[in-house]
Design a protein around this motif. Structure first.
Motif, PDB file in Angstrom:
ATOM      1  N   TYR A  13     -18.661 -42.833  41.686  1.00 10.37           N
ATOM      2  CA  TYR A  13     -18.007 -41.581  42.106  1.00 10.37           C
ATOM      3  C   TYR A  13     -18.788 -40.323  41.716  1.00 10.37           C
ATOM      4  CZ  TYR A  13     -14.207 -45.003  42.176  1.00 10.37           C
ATOM      5  OH  TYR A  13     -13.457 -46.109  42.370  1.00 10.37           O
ATOM      6  N   HIS A 143      -8.737 -44.268  38.202  1.00 14.53           N
ATOM      7  CA  HIS A 143      -8.808 -45.259  37.115  1.00 14.53           C
ATOM      8  C   HIS A 143      -7.521 -46.056  37.042  1.00 14.53           C
ATOM      9  CE1 HIS A 143      -6.422 -42.579  34.263  1.00 14.53           C
ATOM     10  NE2 HIS A 143      -6.824 -41.697  35.173  1.00 14.53           N
ATOM     11  N   HIS A 185     -14.016 -37.605  37.650  1.00 10.30           N
ATOM     12  CA  HIS A 185     -15.274 -37.836  38.352  1.00 10.30           C
ATOM     13  C   HIS A 185     -15.523 -36.624  39.253  1.00 10.30           C
ATOM     14  CE1 HIS A 185     -15.352 -42.123  37.282  1.00 10.30           C
ATOM     15  NE2 HIS A 185     -14.068 -42.194  37.593  1.00 10.30           N
TER      16      HIS A 185
HETATM   17 ZN   LIG Z   1     -12.768 -43.759  37.101  1.00  8.78          ZN
END
Ligand SMILES: [Zn+2]
Lengths: 233, 450
Positions: A13, A143, A185
């Motif tokens: 990312y 995540h 990110h």
């Molecule tokens: Zn991540």
């Protein structure tokens, strides 16, 4: 010197972009910069001023987890010595005490940050903007690990709309001395220029260089940050 | 019930078309909600069943190629409207049915993205599955690349007759190893690949991100091989044994209408699965020759004497390939249009995995290169990305049509404008360019395809 941890395995990312952002912001000001990749089996150079690490595939994390343990003593010593560290997502998790995966596996961390992460079966995904002492920090979180801060850790920021560390306690990231972990990110530094400069300033201060950073024209980055902060998750 | 479902779908389609809209998701959505069993029942009657084409890059072009090859012998139903969702497949099926509910086709070829392919095979057992590659693309939707590979493995497990897999993509190759041949349902596994000398043209995700050298370790027999690619076209070999070494392999060089090395690889992929039908190699090659470039894959327009070419970009690998393909074209103006709607992928961080400094030659210190403009919802994000690559940005204009019109106006007479656009940006720009070309007083074809 910028050390880039696991550039091959932990670069998801756009995290590698953080390295480029710091390098360019130093170069544009005529400050010398050297970027050193640190891979599996390679030691972190002792002259490192800023250490950057990104997120990776879950599969890569197991392999990296074993290597990062061998770097544990160095990482703890450097953190104690004030080396600036920016760890995103997977690397943030590995700087903590442990990662308990969804299927019950325990991946030990290096105890640099007082945080513990548990895997979950939902992903926390979306544009995310948080306010810090260095202005708004804007990125994209993605995540499934849920991170809890321990008593020795403080949050990097409070969340308002995003999920942050765990989606429950309204915290995002972790800040301990000069070590920063975050789930953003994007790459996070691209749209957070004051935050990028704060990392540079801290690194220079630690070396004893009290330089006032020449301001850069960040109008486009700030405009991009406003757009991103207003987009749907 | 099939009749009722077809009627409902057709009426919605007609209403949309009367309204001048080419929507293809809505009729499918309505039929899906009202008649959940319609699709599997309708498709179960196809004598040669369904082929599912999935993977990150090249689905649309490969689906067109495969449909064209199969059309040499069969009546083919395909979702050729670029709507690669299950709903698009339903709409295509309704559209191809008579008002009495009869489906006029021998075989169906459906392009489905990874997540939708899994949903699709839960309701329809495909006879064949073709898997192209796994690249980082819109990861916010699927989580992670390994999850995507797992989705594709589930799809491959559902095939009942044949599975065609890319030998050169490590994650796809691993699916083949996992499956075994035949798979649990008796489907044979066939492979396609490119000649070792061409491997450098097709970086895998790992090679793309880590600079790793191409891995020669995945060698094994392939039933369709891209032997050569160059100005003369794509040379493809077919053999039931090993197309790379079989002296009796059927070999042909095809001048593909869709340019670019990746389309040559897609042709080999389409040939591999087409060869699992009772279809002579000559017919397969003839079909591949007939394919027009897919929507937005290099389509060009003539507006006020300038040529405007539209390229879809949706992930780093594809963007890099497109940038490389235009290096020789010396454009006067480049427009990069980045949207972040659901269909584009909400996360635009992938732009940082494209090396613009290396692929927009002459824009950095040397000012002889094209002017670069950014547009779309994330025009500013794109401009930040270019700034950090030392590529000067001539203008940041979020309004798509305004940005492209400015580029056309700034280009010299008979000049060339290249537009790179994400999915939804491409749809609105396509509409704008069609109108602009029609309104333009220039002679010649209003919407030429290269
Ligand atoms: Zn991540």
């Amino acid at each position: 010197m910028l050390a880039h941890l696991y550039p091959h395995e932990m670069n998801i990312y756009g995290d590698t972009g953080n390295v480029l952002v710091l390098r360019r912001r130093l170069e544009w000001r005529g400050l010398a910069v050297e970027v050193v990749p640190v891979g599996v089996g390679t030691a972190i150079p002792p002259t490192t001023d800023i250490l950057l690490g990104g997120g990776g595939q879950d599969a890569a994390q197991g392999e990296i987890g074993a290597d990062v343990l061998t770097k544990g003593p160095d990482l703890r010593a450097m953190a104690a010595d004030g080396v600036v560290m920016l760890a995103i997502c997977g690397m943030y998790q590995l700087l903590g005490h442990e990662f308990l995966t969804h299927d019950g596996q325990r991946i030990p961390g290096v105890d640099v940050l007082d945080v513990v992460t548990r895997g979950s079966d939902t992903r926390l995904i979306g544009n995310h903007a948080v306010d810090t002492a260095w202005g708004q920090i804007v990125g994209y979180e993605n995540h499934s690990g849920l991170t809890e801060l321990g008593p020795a850790a403080s949050a990097l920021a409070a969340t308002s709309v995003g999920k942050g560390n765990n989606g429950i306690d309204r915290t995002e990231g972790c800040l301990t001395n000069n070590v920063i972990g975050t789930y953003l990110h994007g790459p996070v530094l691209a749209k957070s220029p004051a935050f990028a400069d704060e990392l540079i300033a801290r690194a220079l201060r630690r070396r004893g260089d009290e330089i006032d950073l020449e301001p850069l024209d960040d109008a486009v980055a700030l405009r991009a940050a406003v757009v991103a902060a207003g987009r749907p998750r | 019930m099939a009749v009722l479902a077809v009627w409902v779908g057709k009426i919605v389609l007609m209403a949309l078309r009367l309204g001048g809209r080419s929507g293809n998701a809505l009729p499918g959505l309505i039929v899906e909600k009202l008649f959940p069993r319609y699709l599997p029942r309708a498709l179960a009657r196809l004598p040669h069943g369904v082929v599912v084409v999935s993977g990150t890059n090249g689905k649309t072009t490969t689906t067109k190629m495969l449909a064209a090859a199969l059309a040499q012998k069969f009546t083919v139903l395909t979702n050729d409207t670029g709507s690669n969702f299950v709903r698009g497949a339903i709409t295509a099926t309704v559209d191809a049915s008579s008002w009495t509910g009869r489906l006029r086709a021998d075989v169906a070829v459906f392009e489905l993205d990874e997540a939708h392919a899994v949903r699709f095979v839960e309701v329809v057992a495909p006879q064949r599955v073709l898997l192209l590659n796994v690249m980082r693309d819109q990861l916010d939707r699927f989580g992670e690349i390994d999850t995507t590979a797992r989705l594709l493995r589930t799809v491959a497990q559902a095939a009942t007759v044949a599975v065609a897999l890319n030998r050169d993509d490590p994650r796809i190759a691993a699916i083949g190893t996992d499956l075994g041949t035949p798979n649990r349902l008796g489907a044979e596994v066939v492979w396609f690949g490119v000649a070792p000398a061409l491997r450098g043209l097709f970086p895998t995700d790992e090679e793309l991100y880590s600079g790793a050298q191409p891995d020669p370790g995945s060698a094994g027999p392939v039933q369709a091989q891209l032997r050569d690619w160059g100005a003369g076209g794509a040379t493809i070999a077919l053999s039931p044994g090993d197309a790379a070494t079989d002296p009796d392999a059927s070999v042909d060089t095809i001048a593909l209408r869709a340019g670019g090395a990746h389309n040559a690889q897609n042709a080999a992929a389409a040939a591999a699965i087409a060869a699992t039908f009772d279809l002579a190699p000559d017919l397969i090659f003839a079909g591949l020759r007939a394919v027009e470039p897919a929507f937005g894959r290099g389509q060009s327009f003539t507006i006020d004497g300038r040529t405007v070419a539209l390229h879809l970009v949706k992930n780093p690998a594809g963007f890099r390939q497109s940038l490389r393909a235009v290096e020789g074209e010396a454009p006067d103006e480049v427009v990069i249009a980045i949207n972040d709607d659901y269909a584009d992928g909400r996360d635009v961080s992938w732009l940082w995995d494209v090396d613009f400094a290396a692929h927009l030659p002459g824009t950095g210190t040397d000012s002889s290169g094209p002017a670069v403009r950014t547009t779309g919802v994330r025009a500013a994000d794109m401009a930040v990305r270019l700034r950090y690559d030392d590529v000067p940005v001539a203008d940041i204009q979020p309004a798509l049509a305004l940005a492209v019109d400015a580029a056309i106006a700034a280009a010299p007479a008979a000049g060339r404008v290249l537009v790179f656009a994400t999915y939804t940006a491409m749809w609105s720009l396509h509409e704008h360019l069609v109108d602009a070309a029609a309104a333009s007083d220039g002679d010649g074809p209003k919407e030429a395809t290269r």
